[in-house]
Design an enzyme around this catalytic site. Structure first.
Site, short mmCIF file in Angstrom:
data_model
loop_
_atom_site.label_atom_id
_atom_site.label_comp_id
_atom_site.label_asym_id
_atom_site.label_seq_id
_atom_site.Cartn_x
_atom_site.Cartn_y
_atom_site.Cartn_z
CG HIS A 1 -1.90 1.14 1.25
ND1 HIS A 1 -3.25 0.95 1.42
CD2 HIS A 1 -1.73 2.47 1.14
CE1 HIS A 1 -3.87 2.12 1.39
NE2 HIS A 1 -2.96 3.06 1.23
CG ASP B 1 -0.72 5.35 3.45
OD1 ASP B 1 -1.10 5.33 2.28
OD2 ASP B 1 -1.47 5.71 4.39
CG HIS C 1 -1.21 6.85 -1.80
ND1 HIS C 1 -2.51 7.08 -2.23
CD2 HIS C 1 -1.31 6.13 -0.66
CE1 HIS C 1 -3.35 6.52 -1.35
NE2 HIS C 1 -2.65 5.93 -0.40
CD GLU D 1 -6.21 6.87 6.01
OE1 GLU D 1 -6.72 6.93 4.87
OE2 GLU D 1 -5.01 7.13 6.24
CD1 TRP E 1 -3.14 12.55 3.79
CD2 TRP E 1 -2.01 12.40 1.87
NE1 TRP E 1 -4.00 12.86 2.77
CE2 TRP E 1 -3.34 12.77 1.59
CE3 TRP E 1 -1.11 12.23 0.81
CZ2 TRP E 1 -3.80 12.98 0.28
CZ3 TRP E 1 -1.56 12.45 -0.48
CH2 TRP E 1 -2.89 12.81 -0.73
CG HIS F 1 -7.55 4.47 1.16
ND1 HIS F 1 -7.12 3.86 0.01
CD2 HIS F 1 -6.48 5.18 1.64
CE1 HIS F 1 -5.85 4.20 -0.20
NE2 HIS F 1 -5.44 4.99 0.77
CD GLN G 1 -6.78 11.27 -1.49
OE1 GLN G 1 -5.68 10.76 -1.57
NE2 GLN G 1 -7.51 11.17 -0.39
FE FE2 Z 1 -3.38 5.18 1.51
#
Ligand code: FE2
Length: 421
Positions: free
Chosen positions: A63, A315, A65, A219, A321, A216, A158
């Protein structure tokens, strides 16, 4: 460097086995694995001496991005450290992404992953973009890097499927373009109803195009965020559980035990997989708490002890993030085991499961993964001999071989201690 017709690894320690082993590979496939009765001294261009250290299947990143990597601070830093400000900052950066910029940053991140012994990567790509620029860049990258990394691409909405203009059409277009996995973000949809309908839609899409699913899911620290039960029940009814993953599920850390007890019954029946991103979650969650502060992770040990499949992931690498990261999944394992109270004896003996075998199950790699005769000659080598020593010494893989070809070598650290006379 070309694939070697023949390659033999000698004097290797294998996970969960005693003694030494040798492994013969031919034309990129494992041909033979044999127990050794003594230390071998063979030499030659085609022989790799493991020197009685750990040989295992490659590490896995289930996982990440890649379209957002290396954008932290562009154009602004995430000052609150929340998931929602991260989405806002990414919304700003997204307006300036190009095919070239995305490809170049993702390539840099892939190099970081390969340098840390990773050969299988699942990347979520933001498809809430009318031009699908990042997705086009990622599809191109997938072809370009196939010799070093098996890349699975998730169509990740997203900004929501139901809450973004033409969200459903963009998801479907991503399937037509050839994404491997259907994504989702039900807790971000504007209403509970929209979250639920987004899950139904994405499961229909996965069935229609015969794709995997990775959502997702929940979260957030909100104990009322309960889309996991919707996803798990959809997977159960459609009998798709082994092909479905719930990423994050951090709200489970805030659910009360009575609800969780009931939920686990469904989760087990559903057979879905779980991904926890411990560094990202401990950073983003708990942001609205005073003290005591929640850790903001899903129930990793409880899911594991219940016999369900869970793995760890990075991630992000330096994005809106999460501002740091270097591609090292073993750093994530280290943090995850600490945060989840998993440094007990038994966990230490098999901790690499969470970044290898369990992750391969999540990615549904099947026969493409693992050190077994007939499977790809893809493996890594450490300079320590077991899971515990990898973790305790913060070891890094020193060699990575994919389909019989060496793709990474790391020089061992040279440290000289200077003592006074
Ligand atoms: Fe993610």
């Amino acid at each position: 460097m070309k694939e070697k017709r023949m390659m033999k690894v000698i004097n290797a320690v294998l996970r969960h086995q005693t003694g030494l082993y040798s492994m013969t590979c031919r034309h990129g496939v494992i041909e033979k694995i044999e127990a050794q009765s003594t230390v071998l001294t063979e030499q030659g261009e085609d022989v790799i001496d493991a020197r009685q250290q750990l040989l295992m299947a490659p590490l896995v990143e289930p996982h990440i991005h890649l379209d957002a990597v290396l954008t932290a601070g562009e154009p602004e830093w995430n000052m609150s450290g929340t998931l929602f400000e991260g989405i806002e900052r990414w919304g700003q950066r997204k307006q300036t992404i190009t095919f070239e910029d995305t490809g170049q940053r993702a390539r840099q991140a892939v190099d970081m992953l390969v340098a840390h012994g990773i050969q299988h990567v699942r990347t979520h790509v933001d498809v809430t973009d009318p031009e699908l620029t990042a997705l086009h860049a990622m599809l191109e990258l997938k072809k370009e890097i196939q010799d070093v990394v098996n890349l699975q691409i998730v169509a990740f909405p997203q900004e929501g499927i139901e809450s973004y203009q033409n969200g459903r059409e963009l998801m479907e277009e991503a399937m037509r373009l050839g994404t491997d996995v259907v994504g989702g973000i039900p807790h971000f949809e504007y209403t509970r109803d929209k979250g639920v309908s987004s899950v139904h839609f994405l499961m229909d899409l996965a069935e229609k195009y015969d794709r995997l699913v990775d959502v997702h899911c929940d979260e957030i620290d909100d104990p009322a965020s309960r889309f996991l039960e919707v996803l798990a029940d959809e997977a159960r009814v459609r009998q798709m559980g082994e092909r479905v993953t719930a990423s994050h599920t951090t709200a489970m850390g805030s659910y009360d035990n009575a609800y969780c007890y009931k939920l686990f019954r469904l989760l087990k029946k559903s057979k879905i997989n779980f991904v926890s991103c411990p560094t990202e979650s401990i950073h983003l969650q708990g942001r609205f708490d005073q003290y005591p502060k929640r850790r903001g992770l899903t129930r990793v040990p409880e899911i594991d002890r219940a016999g369900m499949n869970i793995c760890f992931a990075q991630d992000s690498i330096r994005d809106p993030w999460y501002p740091i990261g270097n591609g090292n999944i073993l750093r994530i394992l280290d943090a995850g085991l600490h945060i989840c109270h998993m440094l007990g004896y038994e966990d230490l003996q098999r901790c690499l499961d969470f970044v290898s075998d369990n992750s391969s199950k999540t990615m549904y790699l099947g026969q493409d993964y693992g050190l077994e005769v007939g499977r790809p000659a893809s493996f890594i080598l450490f300079n320590v001999s077991n899971d515990y020593d990898v973790l305790a010494s913060q070891a890094k893989p020193i060699l990575s071989v994919r389909n019989g070809r060496v793709i990474m070598r790391r020089q061992e650290d040279q440290v000289q201690l200077i003592r006074s006379n």
